[in-house]
Design an enzyme around this catalytic site. Structure first.
Site, PDB file in Angstrom:
ATOM      1  N   HIS A 377      32.667  23.348  22.623  1.00  0.00           N
ATOM      2  CA  HIS A 377      32.100  21.998  22.568  1.00  0.00           C
ATOM      3  C   HIS A 377      30.576  21.984  22.520  1.00  0.00           C
ATOM      4  CE1 HIS A 377      35.672  19.408  23.196  1.00  0.00           C
ATOM      5  NE2 HIS A 377      36.131  20.415  23.904  1.00  0.00           N
ATOM      6  N   LYS A 569      25.359   7.275  26.865  1.00  0.00           N
ATOM      7  CA  LYS A 569      25.849   8.655  26.864  1.00  0.00           C
ATOM      8  C   LYS A 569      25.106   9.421  27.951  1.00  0.00           C
ATOM      9  CE  LYS A 569      24.625   8.832  22.564  1.00  0.00           C
ATOM     10  NZ  LYS A 569      25.752   9.343  21.792  1.00  0.00           N
ATOM     11  N   ARG A 570      25.527  10.636  28.201  1.00  0.00           N
ATOM     12  CA  ARG A 570      24.843  11.480  29.171  1.00  0.00           C
ATOM     13  C   ARG A 570      23.358  11.585  28.822  1.00  0.00           C
ATOM     14  NH1 ARG A 570      24.886  17.176  28.933  1.00  0.00           N
ATOM     15  NH2 ARG A 570      26.349  16.961  27.198  1.00  0.00           N
ATOM     16  N   LYS A 575      19.857  14.529  23.227  1.00  0.00           N
ATOM     17  CA  LYS A 575      20.400  13.240  22.807  1.00  0.00           C
ATOM     18  C   LYS A 575      19.282  12.233  22.531  1.00  0.00           C
ATOM     19  CE  LYS A 575      24.785  14.006  25.220  1.00  0.00           C
ATOM     20  NZ  LYS A 575      25.740  13.972  24.090  1.00  0.00           N
ATOM     21  N   THR A 677      31.722  11.251  20.720  1.00  0.00           N
ATOM     22  CA  THR A 677      32.872  10.355  20.627  1.00  0.00           C
ATOM     23  C   THR A 677      32.468   8.901  20.863  1.00  0.00           C
ATOM     24  OG1 THR A 677      33.416  10.856  22.944  1.00  0.00           O
ATOM     25  CG2 THR A 677      34.615  12.079  21.248  1.00  0.00           C
ATOM     26  N   LYS A 681      33.929   5.306  19.127  1.00  0.00           N
ATOM     27  CA  LYS A 681      34.372   4.107  19.845  1.00  0.00           C
ATOM     28  C   LYS A 681      33.620   2.875  19.363  1.00  0.00           C
ATOM     29  CE  LYS A 681      35.019   7.122  23.802  1.00  0.00           C
ATOM     30  NZ  LYS A 681      34.326   7.686  24.961  1.00  0.00           N
TER      31      LYS A 681
END
Length: 836
Positions: A377, A569-570, A575, A677, A681
């Site tokens: 991952h 998100k985290r 990111k 993901t 969504k």
């Protein structure tokens, strides 16, 4: 007289366990609800807490699951077919009640029943705590996977850990993240069943000795160990309206002796319960802070505890059915390792087969390599776990011996394949040499598995070309791709019932189990009446999202017509929440200097948790909150721009956010996000994506078309080409907008009473060594955001793009992902369940 317990065990009587099928009508749920509320929970009309009403309803729903759960078990047992065991350190399940009602097909019936009793079913669902068993995308993916396995009627059992305290509860104090314990089990968990009869011992410490067994055969014995007991708790996982209920088995650690009476009598009260405390630490907290040695050791204990308990459980079931004959074990079993965390399972399966069940190395290794499958991952080398050899020798001495042997045999194979290439041998060795010898756990997983997959097409390609290139060249047949997905039951049908109802009215309800059916929506993007209904539903979802935000910001006043711009998100540097904040500062600067012609109001929502030991991520949260404080309190800004940090982001929060989002921020540095993901969504609920060519963004853009996706930023190859001469200072000097943004940051405009607090963050993004190249992508990001604003001004065309995003999201269902896992890796036969 024969004891009652012996009587039950000695005389199985099916009539004892047979009951008539429970009713599924309104009157049945009303009767059962009253029974549990009044008699089991002892409540009356004076009780005003929705929690107890929620417990009573959950009991009634669980009874229906239990019937189908037992029928599923009988079906699998009778078939004696192949099974898959999904090992994951995380299962981010969220809430269960509403999802169980949906999958049982009783949402409307129960809503009517509760209405008749004067109870709002939504309030009961809200009273349930999120199951705190995961950190982010990895755990939520595992939860979506096991939902799809049940919906597809595949015999798959999930194995994880029952963390007493899940991912911490996040609070914000003076703009900074403060972690508080998330004791999600403080009221118990009505959905689980403790299975004490399947308790297993887990070994730690001790040493090994070669001994001769009763048959005169030499076996290695792991002795003088400090054992911990693994107690299983089973949770039902219902498929969508198909009578299948699979199992998620979570392990809790308990001491072999909870209380030392001798220590207590001697007056040492602390030592008398020390074993209990030490044992329970293993499943006390999700992901302990591994910045210190104690944290590293606890993390390794957790991973071995999961692997050993799960493998022992599977083998015990096998031996019960087949004795010590393992000739068909590989053809009937597959272990899917969800990331590197459970990779110690490779060595543990070897230990169990050889030391406990007497198989030879060759026999055990053949079974291991035919049953283990590994999902990677991450593309970040630092995220691929390495454990010091000395730590493993102390904690897991027998496992370390097996790993050394696996490595020696593997390196012999590499040497035969590439004679004289010592550099390749060093690169590929499971044991990394250096000042501190380390075990490369990802390499152990690859060597011991028959399948290695990435989770998006780009990610899988980069694994083969970069991180695992040597292994790909040796075993190209092992490597494959399985692009991630999300379950449409929770992430559209469940969280956005109004939109789901419109879709079902328009194209029928088959999309719930075959998301490719959403393609049929595409022509309706040209229908003005349909676009108006779509837009109305989106507006109502935004109003609900505003109400949800008001729980944290009571004085919040937001324009529902504003662009709702979401990044949840985290919190991690790759990111690039920081890039988002730089753009918000740019918008603020434009307003302050009067550059606001044809302005599009925007509400930017950022949410996520930073790992407790991740200083730069926590600094990013502080920056977001400081910038928000300045912008949101400035009367010149008004409702033209708002920035909010969503505290304590979790599954149930995402269920509120998805329906109301207009724009999905997927802005990671190209080549760093494995898949993502959240992007799926949000797309599924009609949000448009602004993103880089990273992870699953690439495939999202292919599905929806470039004209319905806002692409920006350097590509992965451009980033690698630029890395050696990256000069962020030069980029800043050549961009007036970026200069003003950096000046506001560096002047302390957002930290006037906290001088220097953001210096390290500023220095990081200005550094030529910044691996995330935030500054390099700013101009492209700002220009693309201007394209977003231009598009949003044409509300009708924006709605058309929103419909097309939903219509083209079919590929990103976990049903498709799991079908690919099954067709290409697992080879399971679906097992329809008949009930009643």
């Amino acid at each position: 007289m024969m004891p009652y317990k012996r009587f039950i065990l000695s005389k199985p009587n099916s009539s004892i366990t047979e009951l008539p099928a429970l009713g599924m009508e309104k009157k049945d749920f009303i009767a059962d609800f009253k029974q549990y509320y009044i008699h089991l929970l002892g409540r009356d009309e004076d009780c005003r807490s929705p929690f107890y009403a929620g417990e009573a309803l959950s009991q009634a729903v669980r009874d229906r699951l239990m019937e189908r759960w037992k029928a599923t078990h009988k079906t699998y047992k009778k078939a004696q077919g192949k099974r898959v065991f999904y090992l994951s350190m995380e299962f981010l399940m969220g809430r269960t009640l509403s999802n169980a009602m949906l999958n049982l097909g009783v949402t409307d019936v129960i809503s009517q029943a509760m209405y008749e009793l004067g109870v709002a079913v939504e309030e009961l669902a809200e009273s349930e705590l999120d199951a705190g068993l995961g950190n982010g995308g990895l755990g939520r993916l595992a939860a979506c996977f096991i939902d799809s396995c049940a919906t597809l009627q595949l015999p798959v059992i999930g194995y994880g850990l029952r963390y007493e305290y899940g991912m911490f509860t996040q609070t914000i104090v003076n703009g900074e993240q403060v972690e508080k314990p998330d004791h999600w089990l403080r009221h118990g968990n009505i959905w689980e069943i403790e299975r004490l009869e399947y308790t297993l011992p887990i070994k730690f410490g001790g040493h090994t000795e070669l001994q001769v067994d009763e048959q005169g055969k030499q076996r290695m014995c792991w002795i003088n160990t400090h054992d911990v007991l693994a107690v299983p708790y089973d949770t039902p996982i219902p498929g969508y309206q198909n009578n299948t209920v699979n199992t998620l088995r979570l392990w809790k650690a308990v001491a072999t002796e909870e209380f030392n009476l001798d220590e207590f009598n001697a007056g040492d009260y602390v030592e008398s319960v020390a074993a209990k405390i030490t044992a329970e630490h293993i499943t006390m907290v999700l992901y302990p802070n591994d910045a210190n040695e104690n944290g590293k050791e606890l993390r390794l204990r957790q991973q071995y505890f999961l692997a050993s308990a799960s493998l022992q459980d599977v083998i015990a079931h096998w031996v019960k059915m087949h004795g010590n004959n393992f000739s068909e074990f590989a053809s009937k079993s597959c272990f899917q390792l969800n990331d590197t965390h459970p990779s110690i399972a490779v060595a543990e399966l070897m230990r169990l087969l050889m030391d406990i069940h007497g198989l030879s190395w060759v026999e055990a290794w053949a079974i291991t390599q035919q049953t283990m499958a590994y999902t990677n991952h991450t593309l970040l080398p630092e995220a691929l776990e390495r454990w010091p050899v000395k730590l493993m020798q102390r904690l897991l001495p027998r496992l370390m011996e097996i790993i050394f042997e696996i490595n020696a045999r593997f390196l012999s194979e590499v040497a035969a394949h590439c004679p004289g290439d010592n550099a390749r041998l060093r690169r590929m060795s499971i044991i990394e040499e250096g000042d501190i010898q380390q075990v490369r756990m990802a390499y152990l997983a690859i060597v011991g598995s028959f399948s290695v997959n990435g989770v998006a097409r780009l990610h899988s390609s980069l694994l083969q070309q970069g991180l695992f290139r040597d292994f790909y060249e040796l075993w190209p047949h092992k490597f494959n791709n399985k692009t991630n997905g999300v379950t449409p039951r929770r992430w559209l049908a469940g969280c956005n019932p109004e939109l789901a109802a419109l879709i079902t009215e328009t194209i029928g309800n088959h999309w719930i189990t075959d998301l490719s059916e959403l393609k049929k929506l595409a022509p309706y993007a040209e229908d003005a009446g349909f676009r108006e209904r779509w837009r109305t539903i989106k507006r109502q979802a935004k109003l609900r999202l505003i109400d949800f935000k008001k729980q944290q910001h009571p004085n919040l006043h937001l324009n529902v017509e504003a662009l709702f711009d979401v990044q949840v998100k985290r919190i991690h540097e790759y990111k690039r929440q920081t890039l988002n904040v730089l753009h918000v500062i740019h918008l603020y600067d434009r307003i302050k200097r009067g550059d606001a012609n044809n302005w599009v109001s925007r509400c930017v929502l950022i949410g996520g948790k930073a790992a407790p030991g991740y200083c730069m991520a926590k600094k990013t949260i502080k920056l977001i909150n400081n910038v928000a404080e300045v912008i949101n309190s400035d009367p010149e800004v008004g409702d033209r721009l708002a920035l909010f940090f969503l505290t304590d982001y979790r599954v149930s929060a995402m269920e509120k956010i998805c329906p109301g989002a207009d724009l999905s921020e997927q802005i990671s540095t190209a080549g760093k996000e494995a898949s993502g993901t959240g992007n799926m969504k949000l797309m599924m609920n009609g949000a448009l994506t602004i993103g880089t060519l990273d992870g699953a963004n690439i495939e999202i853009r292919e599905e929806v078309g470039d004209e319905n996706f806002f692409l920006f930023g350097l590509t992965e190859s451009e980033i690698e080409a630029r890395r050696s001469h990256y000069d962020p200072l030069s980029i800043i000097d050549q961009d007036d907008d970026l200069q003003r943004v950096m000046n506001l940051l560096e002047s302390g405009h957002f930290n006037q009473f906290e001088p220097g607090i953001f210096d390290s963050l500023i220095a990081s993004i200005k550094s030529p060594q910044d691996p995330w190249m935030t500054i390099a992508d700013f101009r492209s990001f700002a220009d693309t955001q201007k394209r977003v604003e231009d598009a949003y001004q044409d509300k009708d065309h924006w709605t058309k793009m929103s419909i097309l995003n939903c219509a083209n999201s079919g590929k990103f269902s976990t049903d498709r992902t799991i079908n690919e896992y099954n067709n290409e890796i697992w080879k399971l036969q679906p097992r329809p369940v008949q009930y009643p």
